[in-house]
Motif scaffolding. Structure first.
Motif, PDB file in Angstrom:
ATOM      1  N   LEU A  51       0.838  -0.997  -0.081  1.00  0.00           N
ATOM      2  CA  LEU A  51       0.177  -0.061  -0.019  1.00  0.00           C
ATOM      3  C   LEU A  51       0.763   1.279  -0.039  1.00  0.00           C
ATOM      4  O   LEU A  51       1.908   1.195   0.799  1.00  0.00           O
ATOM      5  N   VAL A  52       0.390   2.234  -0.880  1.00  0.00           N
ATOM      6  CA  VAL A  52       1.274   3.556  -0.754  1.00  0.00           C
ATOM      7  C   VAL A  52       0.270   4.676  -0.466  1.00  0.00           C
ATOM      8  O   VAL A  52      -0.808   4.774  -1.361  1.00  0.00           O
ATOM      9  N   PHE A  53       0.681   5.494   0.257  1.00  0.00           N
ATOM     10  CA  PHE A  53      -0.092   6.666   0.505  1.00  0.00           C
ATOM     11  C   PHE A  53       0.682   7.786  -0.055  1.00  0.00           C
ATOM     12  O   PHE A  53       1.862   7.990   0.517  1.00  0.00           O
ATOM     13  N   CYS A  54       0.180   8.524  -0.924  1.00  0.00           N
ATOM     14  CA  CYS A  54       0.824   9.306  -1.987  1.00  0.00           C
ATOM     15  C   CYS A  54       0.329  10.522  -2.267  1.00  0.00           C
ATOM     16  O   CYS A  54      -0.859  10.740  -2.743  1.00  0.00           O
ATOM     17  N   PRO A  71       3.782  -1.722  -9.403  1.00  0.00           N
ATOM     18  CA  PRO A  71       3.296  -3.043  -9.784  1.00  0.00           C
ATOM     19  C   PRO A  71       1.792  -3.146  -9.753  1.00  0.00           C
ATOM     20  O   PRO A  71       1.255  -2.493  -8.918  1.00  0.00           O
ATOM     21  N   ALA A  72       0.997  -4.145 -10.573  1.00  0.00           N
ATOM     22  CA  ALA A  72      -0.191  -4.163 -10.446  1.00  0.00           C
ATOM     23  C   ALA A  72      -0.858  -4.669  -9.277  1.00  0.00           C
ATOM     24  O   ALA A  72      -1.957  -4.351  -8.602  1.00  0.00           O
ATOM     25  N   GLU A  73      -0.050  -5.360  -8.162  1.00  0.00           N
ATOM     26  CA  GLU A  73      -0.606  -5.604  -6.935  1.00  0.00           C
ATOM     27  C   GLU A  73      -0.582  -4.466  -5.835  1.00  0.00           C
ATOM     28  O   GLU A  73      -1.027  -4.702  -4.851  1.00  0.00           O
ATOM     29  N   THR A  74       0.230  -3.428  -6.080  1.00  0.00           N
ATOM     30  CA  THR A  74       0.307  -2.433  -5.115  1.00  0.00           C
ATOM     31  C   THR A  74      -0.723  -1.511  -5.149  1.00  0.00           C
ATOM     32  O   THR A  74      -1.346  -1.099  -6.317  1.00  0.00           O
TER      33      THR A  74
END
Length: 249
Positions: A51-54, A71-74
């Motif tokens: 997970l990315v908080f961006c 990546p597609a899974e992120t």
């Protein structure tokens, strides 16, 4: 389940706030923080996270551009001061879109959405494995599970009429159902889960179950009011399939 996550923002105070939110959320694990999209890109390709908080508006590589390179899974949650990016955010399949200033309640709700997505993914993989009965001679799966609207839905092969591919989604048209089942997956990945002796691709965007076909008209398959094209690339294989499974006279 624990989700490994990172925080990306060019404002140090915003990074500090989100880091504190991650630390107080039991199912999140902070893997790092970055002050720019380019720095995060290099790190995330060496060591991917869940997970990315961006932030979106950053110098150099902005958050929207970065999201398309992950990546597609992120999964990604956008954090920004500008509401005008909301529509574009959902076009890149963002889990959520948080407007600054961000309170912990909003942050937690977004994180829980991401957790639900990963838990559903894990259950789907387990369900697919249990229904496929690998390496068991004479035993064939009769259904498959697909993710739709944060839930798992079991669909019997016997009821599938045809499947339509829409870029990152598929629409599964089921006999007796007024609306198709919409699922976030590629047509190719779904095709790999279908029994090859029952389903065949007739177009780059369509897979059909030939046993459900009642009419073929001018290289088009007719399902009620819907017409499915049979493209030239798949035409010979399709008619060979029909001849093998139900001789044409």
């Amino acid at each position: 389940m624990k989700l490994r996550c990172v925080v990306i923002d060019d404002e140090p105070l915003a990074v500090e706030l989100l880091e504190s939110y991650v630390r107080k959320t039991p199912f999140l694990e902070l893997s790092g923080s970055y002050g720019s999209g380019s720095a995060a890109f290099e790190a995330l390709h060496e060591q991917p996270v869940d997970l990315v908080f961006c932030d979106i508006q950053m110098p150099g590589l902005n958050g929207m551009e970065l999201s398309r390179m992950l990546p597609a899974e992120t999964r990604i949650v956008f954090t920004t001061a500008f509401s005008r990016y909301a529509v574009e955010g959902f076009r890149v399949n963002a889990v959520d879109y948080l407007l600054k200033p961000i309170g912990y309640t909003e942050f937690l709700a977004a994180a829980e959405k991401a957790l639900a997505w990963f838990e559903l993914n894990a259950r789907t993989a387990a369900a697919t494995a249990s229904t496929s009965v690998p390496n068991t001679p004479g035993v064939a799966a009769k259904s498959l599970f697909v993710k739709t609207e944060y839930r798992l839905q079991q669909i019997e092969f016997d009821r599938i009429l045809y499947i339509e591919g829409l870029k990152d989604y598929v629409k599964i048209h089921v006999e007796g159902e007024p609306h198709p089942v919409l699922s976030l997956m590629s047509l190719k990945s779904l095709e790999e889960q279908l029994p090859a002796d029952r389903f065949i691709r007739v177009h780059r965007s369509y897979i059909v179950q030939p046993s459900k076909i009642r009419t073929i008209e001018r290289n088009r398959i007719v399902f009620g009011k819907e017409y499915i094209p049979v493209s030239e690339n798949y035409r010979q294989a399709f008619f060979d399939f029909l001849a093998d499974h139900s001789p044409i006279v």
